[in-house]
Design a protein around this motif. Structure first.
Motif, PDB file in Angstrom:
ATOM      1  N   ALA A 353      43.027  30.734-146.659  1.00 22.40           N
ATOM      2  CA  ALA A 353      43.920  31.440-147.627  1.00 22.40           C
ATOM      3  C   ALA A 353      43.232  32.827-148.232  1.00 22.40           C
ATOM      4  O   ALA A 353      44.118  33.568-148.519  1.00 22.40           O
ATOM      5  CB  ALA A 353      44.119  30.524-148.919  1.00 22.40           C
ATOM      6  N   THR A 354      41.894  32.590-148.126  1.00 25.94           N
ATOM      7  CA  THR A 354      41.264  34.159-148.690  1.00 25.94           C
ATOM      8  C   THR A 354      41.281  35.179-147.694  1.00 25.94           C
ATOM      9  O   THR A 354      40.597  36.188-148.039  1.00 25.94           O
ATOM     10  CB  THR A 354      39.885  33.719-148.973  1.00 25.94           C
ATOM     11  OG1 THR A 354      39.176  33.111-148.017  1.00 25.94           O
ATOM     12  CG2 THR A 354      40.007  32.652-150.154  1.00 25.94           C
ATOM     13  N   ALA A 355      41.966  34.965-146.511  1.00 25.19           N
ATOM     14  CA  ALA A 355      41.733  35.996-145.420  1.00 25.19           C
ATOM     15  C   ALA A 355      42.507  37.101-145.719  1.00 25.19           C
ATOM     16  O   ALA A 355      43.869  36.749-146.030  1.00 25.19           O
ATOM     17  CB  ALA A 355      41.976  35.384-143.892  1.00 25.19           C
ATOM     18  N   VAL A 356      42.326  38.298-145.428  1.00 31.28           N
ATOM     19  CA  VAL A 356      42.967  39.550-145.652  1.00 31.28           C
ATOM     20  C   VAL A 356      43.265  40.389-144.404  1.00 31.28           C
ATOM     21  O   VAL A 356      42.370  40.801-143.692  1.00 31.28           O
ATOM     22  CB  VAL A 356      42.533  40.336-146.829  1.00 31.28           C
ATOM     23  CG1 VAL A 356      43.402  41.596-146.908  1.00 31.28           C
ATOM     24  CG2 VAL A 356      42.398  39.753-147.859  1.00 31.28           C
ATOM     25  N   ASN A 357      44.538  40.664-144.036  1.00 29.96           N
ATOM     26  CA  ASN A 357      44.721  41.361-142.740  1.00 29.96           C
ATOM     27  C   ASN A 357      44.609  42.893-143.311  1.00 29.96           C
ATOM     28  O   ASN A 357      45.564  43.315-144.229  1.00 29.96           O
ATOM     29  CB  ASN A 357      46.213  41.108-142.094  1.00 29.96           C
ATOM     30  CG  ASN A 357      46.458  41.916-140.815  1.00 29.96           C
ATOM     31  OD1 ASN A 357      45.624  42.676-140.555  1.00 29.96           O
ATOM     32  ND2 ASN A 357      47.398  41.561-140.117  1.00 29.96           N
ATOM     33  N   ARG A 358      43.871  43.576-142.847  1.00 32.36           N
ATOM     34  CA  ARG A 358      43.649  45.179-143.152  1.00 32.36           C
ATOM     35  C   ARG A 358      44.531  46.084-142.489  1.00 32.36           C
ATOM     36  O   ARG A 358      44.486  47.247-142.748  1.00 32.36           O
ATOM     37  CB  ARG A 358      42.103  45.243-143.137  1.00 32.36           C
ATOM     38  CG  ARG A 358      41.113  44.814-144.252  1.00 32.36           C
ATOM     39  CD  ARG A 358      39.837  45.211-144.131  1.00 32.36           C
ATOM     40  NE  ARG A 358      39.176  44.634-145.147  1.00 32.36           N
ATOM     41  CZ  ARG A 358      38.600  43.289-145.274  1.00 32.36           C
ATOM     42  NH1 ARG A 358      38.838  42.645-144.187  1.00 32.36           N
ATOM     43  NH2 ARG A 358      37.832  42.987-146.487  1.00 32.36           N
ATOM     44  N   MET A 359      45.276  45.791-141.411  1.00 35.94           N
ATOM     45  CA  MET A 359      46.316  46.356-140.860  1.00 35.94           C
ATOM     46  C   MET A 359      47.729  46.039-141.587  1.00 35.94           C
ATOM     47  O   MET A 359      48.247  44.780-141.215  1.00 35.94           O
ATOM     48  CB  MET A 359      46.379  46.118-139.266  1.00 35.94           C
ATOM     49  CG  MET A 359      47.172  46.666-138.860  1.00 35.94           C
ATOM     50  SD  MET A 359      47.078  46.599-136.681  1.00 35.94           S
ATOM     51  CE  MET A 359      46.938  44.827-136.508  1.00 35.94           C
ATOM     52  N   SER A 360      48.078  47.116-142.083  1.00 36.25           N
ATOM     53  CA  SER A 360      49.640  46.912-142.699  1.00 36.25           C
ATOM     54  C   SER A 360      50.802  46.436-141.725  1.00 36.25           C
ATOM     55  O   SER A 360      50.722  46.723-140.543  1.00 36.25           O
ATOM     56  CB  SER A 360      49.919  48.132-143.587  1.00 36.25           C
ATOM     57  OG  SER A 360      50.333  49.016-142.841  1.00 36.25           O
ATOM     58  N   ILE A 361      51.823  45.940-142.302  1.00 36.08           N
ATOM     59  CA  ILE A 361      53.025  45.457-141.539  1.00 36.08           C
ATOM     60  C   ILE A 361      53.434  46.906-140.719  1.00 36.08           C
ATOM     61  O   ILE A 361      53.745  47.045-139.418  1.00 36.08           O
ATOM     62  CB  ILE A 361      54.024  45.047-142.265  1.00 36.08           C
ATOM     63  CG1 ILE A 361      53.606  43.470-142.523  1.00 36.08           C
ATOM     64  CG2 ILE A 361      55.459  45.079-141.346  1.00 36.08           C
ATOM     65  CD1 ILE A 361      54.696  42.676-143.733  1.00 36.08           C
ATOM     66  N   PRO A 362      53.619  47.924-141.432  1.00 34.76           N
ATOM     67  CA  PRO A 362      54.123  49.217-140.902  1.00 34.76           C
ATOM     68  C   PRO A 362      53.210  49.621-139.622  1.00 34.76           C
ATOM     69  O   PRO A 362      53.573  50.071-138.641  1.00 34.76           O
ATOM     70  CB  PRO A 362      54.428  50.255-141.691  1.00 34.76           C
ATOM     71  CG  PRO A 362      54.425  49.500-143.096  1.00 34.76           C
ATOM     72  CD  PRO A 362      53.568  48.082-142.857  1.00 34.76           C
ATOM     73  N   VAL A 363      51.952  49.609-139.856  1.00 39.97           N
ATOM     74  CA  VAL A 363      50.946  49.826-138.782  1.00 39.97           C
ATOM     75  C   VAL A 363      50.725  48.981-137.692  1.00 39.97           C
ATOM     76  O   VAL A 363      51.058  49.582-136.416  1.00 39.97           O
ATOM     77  CB  VAL A 363      49.426  50.109-139.552  1.00 39.97           C
ATOM     78  CG1 VAL A 363      48.469  50.316-138.634  1.00 39.97           C
ATOM     79  CG2 VAL A 363      49.545  51.263-140.552  1.00 39.97           C
TER      80      VAL A 363
END
Length: 525
Positions: A353-363
């Motif tokens: 749950a604490t993971a973060v995707n640093r690539m945004s949806i548009p990218v």
């Protein structure tokens, strides 16, 4: 050869006891032949691929369903998915890092492993008392519905799925001869069988991914807690040298048998080897033997036509002989052979749950179309929760991409790279582990071709007239443009073409489209 046969005897006995020899390949399949010639199978006149890159490069042909389908979904799901979702970063290697015990007199800064071990000890108990195997009962898959998941990913553009069959933790997600598997414990379900049934129902191709080869090294720090004669002995690979396993015949033959078991039982349309494999130098060439056997099996079953995809990460091998998995990477140019851009939507491969995707949806969407324009196929990993559900933040990525794909399907599915991939200021570099995370602009254009026409994708919502310099008169486009239309819209598109480029007047009907695609209809020769 006698040594190989003796090493396989326990496996042969085990599989005979289970009433099938599917798990263990025939003795001939363990042959260590390295002939460079492509021979002819006397029984069928179908050329046989030999276990070397020369023969594979000569005979390997990527099937149309893969290059036409463009989009797949990978699923990392297993024991770590069910550990406390608020755990610290485990780098998707919970089972390895939880054994990084900190000395009592340690005063330095804790690394990822030490932080996780400290957390695990406080949350569950010391690894000597609460080992990785005790997490398995937490992995129940109580809400897992492969049918609805397959339906969801297909609706959002996927044309194939690829669940992980075995990760580095040596736990099989299928009905395996290896005792640590999801049928005997945890979910107590044959997840590969159910994934495949769901894929077939919804018209998806079915792949499997194995990450097994790392596993003796993966559990190196867990070894001091294992006791001979316990069931855990086999989970933690205690019979294999944690450092020298790559040179052990017993390990390499065991790896081959486990992989062949998956191939024989589940007949996958795609086989992805996500780790090293037995080499010709130290592993009796069983890696290439498995790969060529997989391809030959397919050729025999389909009258010499290849219908399967073989993928791996070997950057040094001839990429004409397999499909290269450019995980977390990108390509700065059109590649001569189809390749796979594999990325993760969760931020951690396995659910946390604490993971973060640093690539945004548009990218992410821009990166996907960039890959497709360069002869790539997109593979998006979703990390399911331990209960088998897809987290909302990951579903949002698929849903947004699905909208773009439905609108622009004509220029995506079945398309091929054009003479050039496109243009734009954003620099994309070639290589693994360097995927783009920067925003695209409306000047970043990607091109594909199909049925004699061009498709131009603007990788950001345009706010002014669009100029495509690549399509200037006197340039690489040597045909006449008959018309330009915007996919997903009935609006009449105004455009002009000069020596400076093709200019498309900003459409009036744009909303919040993340990508805007245009069909450029060309005059017939």
């Amino acid at each position: 050869m006698l040594k190989n046969l003796l090493a396989l005897l326990p496996l042969i006995v085990l599989t005979f006891h289970r009433g099938t020899l599917d798990a263990a390949p025939p003795t001939a399949a363990i042959s260590t032949s390295t002939s460079t010639a492509t021979e002819t199978n006397a029984s069928s006149d179908i050329p046989t691929i030999e276990p070397n890159w020369e023969s594979m490069a000569e005979r390997y042909h990527v099937p149309g369903w893969f290059v036409d389908g463009k989009v797949g979904v990978w699923m990392h799901w297993g024991i770590p998915s069910a550990a406390d979702e608020n755990r610290p970063n485990d780098g998707s290697h919970y089972g390895r890092l939880m054994y990084s015990v900190v000395p009592d007199d340690f005063t330095g800064k804790l690394g990822m492993g030490e932080t996780l071990t400290k957390w695990h000890t406080e949350r569950y108990g010391h690894p000597s008392e609460f080992g990785y195997e005790k997490l398995i009962p937490l992995f129940k898959a109580e809400k897992w519905d492969p049918d609805s998941l397959a339906k969801f990913v297909k609706h959002n553009g996927a044309r194939f799925i690829m669940p992980v069959a075995t990760h580095h933790d040596n736990f099989d997600m299928y009905d395996s001869f290896h005792p640590w598997n999801a049928v005997k414990m945890g979910p107590k379900r044959d997840t590969l069988k159910e994934w495949k049934a769901a894929a077939k129902k919804h018209g998806l191709k079915f792949g499997v991914s194995t990450h097994l080869y790392w596993s003796p090294r993966f559990f190196a720090n867990a070894r001091k807690y294992q006791k001979p004669g316990t069931p855990e002995w086999s989970l933690f690979n205690m019979d294999y040298d944690q450092r020298g396993y790559a040179s052990q015949d017993t390990w390499n033959e065991h790896w081959y048998a486990r992989c062949w078991d998956v191939i024989e039982k589940y007949d996958p349309d795609m086989f992805n080897n996500d780790s090293p494999y037995p080499s010709a130098k130290t592993g009796n060439n069983l890696g290439l033997k498995l790969f060529s056997d997989y391809l030959n099996r397919d050729l025999q079953e389909n009258n010499g036509e290849q219908t399967v995809v073989l993928s791996c990460k070997d950057a040094k091998a001839d990429r004409a002989g397999f499909t290269y998995n450019l995980e977390r990477g990108s390509s700065g140019e059109i590649q001569p052979t189809p390749w796979m851009w594999a990325t993760d939507l969760s931020g951690g491969w396995f659910y946390r749950a604490t993971a973060v995707n640093r690539m945004s949806i548009p990218v992410m969407i821009g990166n996907a179309i960039d890959a497709i324009s360069k002869n790539g196929v997109v593979m998006l990993n979703i990390a399911l929760r331990g209960d088998g559900t897809i987290p909302e933040n990951q579903a949002a990525y698929l849903t947004a991409f699905g909208e773009v794909l439905r609108t622009n399907a004509e220029g995506i599915y079945g398309s091929r790279p054009w003479k050039v991939y496109g243009e734009g200021p954003l620099e994309i570099k070639t290589g693994r582990q360097g995927e783009n995370k920067k925003d695209y602009s409306q000047a970043d254009i990607r091109l594909t071709t199909k049925d004699g026409n061009l498709y131009a994708f603007v990788l950001a919502t345009p706010t002014e007239d669009i100029v495509i310099k690549t399509l200037a008169t006197g340039g690489v486009l040597d045909k006449t443009i008959e018309s330009v239309s915007m996919m997903g819209s009935d609006e009449t598109i105004s455009w002009t073409r000069s020596e400076k480029g093709m200019t498309i007047e900003l459409p009036k009907s744009l909303s919040d489209e993340l990508v805007v695609g245009f069909k450029v209809t060309l005059a017939s020769p």
